[in-house]
Design a protein around this motif. Sequence first.
Motif, mmCIF file in Angstrom:
data_model
loop_
_atom_site.group_PDB
_atom_site.id
_atom_site.type_symbol
_atom_site.label_atom_id
_atom_site.label_comp_id
_atom_site.label_asym_id
_atom_site.label_seq_id
_atom_site.Cartn_x
_atom_site.Cartn_y
_atom_site.Cartn_z
ATOM 1 N N GLU A 108 1.920 9.768 -5.362
ATOM 2 C CA GLU A 108 2.578 11.051 -5.093
ATOM 3 C C GLU A 108 3.500 11.467 -6.239
ATOM 4 O OE1 GLU A 108 4.640 10.776 -1.433
ATOM 5 O OE2 GLU A 108 2.816 10.545 -0.200
ATOM 6 N N GLU A 109 4.129 10.495 -6.890
ATOM 7 C CA GLU A 109 5.039 10.798 -8.000
ATOM 8 C C GLU A 109 4.310 11.011 -9.310
ATOM 9 O OE1 GLU A 109 8.525 11.116 -7.877
ATOM 10 O OE2 GLU A 109 8.056 11.245 -5.732
ATOM 11 N N GLY A 110 2.991 10.814 -9.327
ATOM 12 C CA GLY A 110 2.217 11.011 -10.541
ATOM 13 C C GLY A 110 2.252 9.854 -11.509
ATOM 14 N N VAL A 111 2.781 8.723 -11.074
ATOM 15 C CA VAL A 111 2.830 7.534 -11.942
ATOM 16 C C VAL A 111 1.459 6.885 -12.033
ATOM 17 C CG1 VAL A 111 3.934 5.272 -12.269
ATOM 18 C CG2 VAL A 111 5.247 7.191 -11.343
ATOM 19 N N ARG A 151 0.834 -1.209 0.000
ATOM 20 C CA ARG A 151 0.000 0.000 0.000
ATOM 21 C C ARG A 151 0.869 1.260 0.000
ATOM 22 N NH1 ARG A 151 -2.520 -0.834 4.518
ATOM 23 N NH2 ARG A 151 -4.225 -2.007 3.568
ATOM 24 N N LEU A 152 1.929 1.259 0.795
ATOM 25 C CA LEU A 152 2.820 2.418 0.854
ATOM 26 C C LEU A 152 3.543 2.638 -0.473
ATOM 27 C CD1 LEU A 152 4.349 1.922 4.421
ATOM 28 C CD2 LEU A 152 2.617 3.571 3.726
ATOM 29 N N PHE A 153 3.890 1.549 -1.141
ATOM 30 C CA PHE A 153 4.543 1.678 -2.445
ATOM 31 C C PHE A 153 3.622 2.364 -3.458
ATOM 32 C CE2 PHE A 153 5.281 -0.288 -6.689
ATOM 33 C CZ PHE A 153 6.502 0.317 -6.961
ATOM 34 N N TYR A 154 2.339 1.941 -3.451
ATOM 35 C CA TYR A 154 1.394 2.578 -4.371
ATOM 36 C C TYR A 154 1.107 4.024 -3.966
ATOM 37 C CZ TYR A 154 0.404 -1.499 -7.252
ATOM 38 O OH TYR A 154 0.511 -2.530 -8.141
ATOM 39 N N ASP A 155 1.143 4.320 -2.663
ATOM 40 C CA ASP A 155 1.023 5.715 -2.224
ATOM 41 C C ASP A 155 2.154 6.557 -2.816
ATOM 42 O OD1 ASP A 155 -1.275 5.451 -0.755
ATOM 43 O OD2 ASP A 155 -0.268 5.205 1.178
ATOM 44 N N PHE A 156 3.347 5.981 -2.819
ATOM 45 C CA PHE A 156 4.503 6.676 -3.401
ATOM 46 C C PHE A 156 4.289 6.919 -4.893
ATOM 47 C CE2 PHE A 156 8.444 5.948 -5.836
ATOM 48 C CZ PHE A 156 9.143 7.089 -5.491
#
Length: 260
Positions: free
Chosen positions: A20-23, A12-17
């Motif tokens: 945030e990066e707009g990916v 979940r944290l990876f997808y949050d990142f």
Amino acid sequence: NATLQQRLVPVRLFYDFLVEEGVRESNPVGRGRYTPGRGRGGGSARGLVPRMVKLPWIPAEAEWLQVLKVFRAEPIRNRLMLALAYDAALRREELCSLRTEDIDPAHRTLRVRAETTKTRQERMVPYSASTGVLLGEYLRHRAALSRARGPLFLSESRRNLAQPLTLWTWSKVVRRLALAADVPRFSTHTTRHLCLTDLARMGWELHAIASFAGHRSTESTLRYIHLSGRELSARLNASMSHLHAWRVGMLTGADGRGTE
């Protein structure tokens, strides 16, 4: 279920990142949440894996007796470790980290040092007279291995003779004996669950059990109150015991009229 919940956190944290990066525009590993109100502005969103809260497993009386029967044939060290683990509701690390100076035979108490506990809170806990007998026998046996003060439990293998007993060695001992007793669910933490449940069954107050167990919050302790069934039994006996007995008696013929 708890393991799955833990493993979902880094995903979940990876997808949050990535969001945030707009990916990505959204996180597919959603968090369960509830928004007040109905219609488009409210409702609930389920997590990817439903969260379940289960009570700890404890052995039935027959299973516990099977485990004790197998342990009785073990060396004095293993018998003492099982006795202390149950008597003082010790976690695996707390048990294996005990030192000779932590024991006070005169008052039958032992100190659980803060650095060995999960909550980093030191506590003093008692042990029974029966465990005291095992302790005296083990200390005489330990003196043949080493007279040096330090770790209480020592390895007796040829490779690590008189070295401190490791957590993994104790886990292997318990696993081997659990399988021998045909109680595969029995683990190094089972004795702690059983002890705290027994204290709840005996009527100990919630805060007293929490202090004995070293719980930082009584929420953890409540699991053992629920597991013991103490409060439900007391309420049932106090409020509707006659009605309950009558309804069940109708099934067994205990109402005096018999059954056809």
